[in-house]
Design a protein around this motif. Sequence first.
Motif, PDB file in Angstrom:
ATOM      1  N   GLU A 240       0.803  -1.203  -0.239  1.00 50.06           N
ATOM      2  CA  GLU A 240       0.018   0.063   0.289  1.00 50.06           C
ATOM      3  C   GLU A 240       0.665   1.301  -0.264  1.00 50.06           C
ATOM      4  OE1 GLU A 240      -3.198   3.303   2.331  1.00 50.06           O
ATOM      5  OE2 GLU A 240      -2.218   0.036   3.149  1.00 50.06           O
ATOM      6  N   ASN A 241       0.973   2.472  -1.355  1.00 52.01           N
ATOM      7  CA  ASN A 241       1.839   3.156  -1.469  1.00 52.01           C
ATOM      8  C   ASN A 241       1.441   4.360  -0.356  1.00 52.01           C
ATOM      9  OD1 ASN A 241       3.202   5.253  -2.945  1.00 52.01           O
ATOM     10  ND2 ASN A 241       1.831   6.164  -3.385  1.00 52.01           N
TER      11      ASN A 241
ATOM     12  N   THR B  10      -0.764   6.663   6.505  1.00 46.68           N
ATOM     13  CA  THR B  10      -0.700   5.120   6.188  1.00 46.68           C
ATOM     14  C   THR B  10      -0.199   4.937   4.923  1.00 46.68           C
ATOM     15  OG1 THR B  10      -1.906   6.255   4.873  1.00 46.68           O
ATOM     16  CG2 THR B  10      -3.765   5.630   6.116  1.00 46.68           C
ATOM     17  N   GLY B  11      -0.217   3.262   4.802  1.00 46.18           N
ATOM     18  CA  GLY B  11       0.708   2.449   4.133  1.00 46.18           C
ATOM     19  C   GLY B  11       1.727   1.745   4.531  1.00 46.18           C
TER      20      GLY B  11
ATOM     21  N   GLN C  14       0.575  -7.848   9.156  1.00 44.12           N
ATOM     22  CA  GLN C  14       0.211  -7.872   6.887  1.00 44.12           C
ATOM     23  C   GLN C  14       0.068 -10.278   7.455  1.00 44.12           C
ATOM     24  OE1 GLN C  14      -1.348  -5.869   4.221  1.00 44.12           O
ATOM     25  NE2 GLN C  14      -1.242  -4.794   6.565  1.00 44.12           N
TER      26      GLN C  14
END
Length: 490
Positions: A419-420, A427-428, A469
């Motif tokens: 996620e960028n 975030t990311g 994750q």
Amino acid sequence: MKILMTTSEAVPFAKTGGLADAVSALSLSLAKLGHEVRIVMPRYYSIDRRKLDKLEGAMGVPMGSGEEWCAVFTTDMPGSQKKNPVRMYFIDHEIFFGRDGVYGTPSEPDFLDNPRRFSFFSRSVFQLCRKIDWYPDIFHAHDWPTALVPVFLKFGERQGKFAGARSVLTIHNLGYQGIYSKNNFPYTGLGWNVFYDAGFDDWNMMNILKAGLNSADSLNTVSPTYARETKTQEHGFRLDGVLRYRSGDYAGILNGIDTKVWNPAKDPLIPVPYSTKDMSGKAAAKERLQEEFGLPVNQDIPVIGMVTRLTEQKGVGSLFGPSYGSAYSICRDMDIQFVILGSGESWCEQEIRSLSSRLPNFSGKIGYSESLSHIIEAGSDFFLMPSQYEPCGLNQMYSLNYGTPPIVRRTGGLVDTVENFSQEAGTGTGFMFDDLTPHAIYNTVGWAVWAYYNRRDQVEAMRIRGMKQDFSWEKSARKYVELYEKNLER
């Protein structure tokens, strides 16, 4: 379900790339879900027969107008459960497989007899089932070397005890298709009508993967984004039309990673284990990394790490191209250290040696080392993957697991796993760019380095998000089970 994996490689027996990891990990995960899984692969010269059990009697395989004879060896896959082990079978044919290399050697990258080698292997799969009196519900073929398995099933073997069997063909990399002279086709023993009906014909050549894509009951590849990309002209390697035609039978299932091997909390190859609750071991890994690569030990300077094959697919042209690649400028202009482990194209190996001698903050090692790979993943602050295309990619998932935000191109499985970073929202899990150019790589590495020096709290939070994750194979294995069940319901 009874599932037979047909593959040209599987760890720990033979490996040239991610295919070997994926086949073994998926098989073990399916077995843990209660399915009966077996794997068949060639017995290459490097696989020691003395550590295997030999099945009694030779096995005949009808090929062309005659018959080939081989032996079969077997063992349990390491890491299998005792109550439901994954059984390995090795097809032993000295002329075809008793040599160095899986597909070729440095002096002969693609063996001239590869179409004969893997035609024989694919046909031997069915003879093996008869020999051991075990008939699978699913024949799962992987990439072009076993793409003939669905062809043989559809155009001859789907009868008797194979009548209810279905086939799945997984594309791990569409760039490799097994294209050879059609003079090799008679050796398959299939009629010339099948050459055209199965779609082997490719500009008057024999395209093995293309025939498999036309013949398999279901198709999939190793990430949802790569499944979409391969149906486009840009990424379809001239098979995008076939994949668009078979779109209803074509899925993208993201690969997982072996979280027993790639787990910083239990990794014996790093100095001090660490986790989201205690990240201090990452600093110890960074110190070891800097020592291993002969760089000044400095916790305050960001380390950019890479472990890669030095091929155009991996974007090395834009990074290391002499006189135009961005690696030199990155190391010259930014307060960083850069380490790389890899091998491949000779020009790139030479450029890495040159940069190592010219730049005090760049250090490269040519070759591959499992222990160094773990140290790079754990000790780096960022992990660079500027891939031209990436069907799934494993290193970005390893990096996320180890709290090392990846810097990646927006392609294939990299899109599905990273996620960028957003400075505004905080975030990311990594940093992404679109164009594969030296300028884009330079700017995105610069963005990550800027964040390291100016948004350190956000980078630390990014590390934790990445480590939380779930990239375990169990999630992916359940999606394969759904694919198999849908296939059998037809």
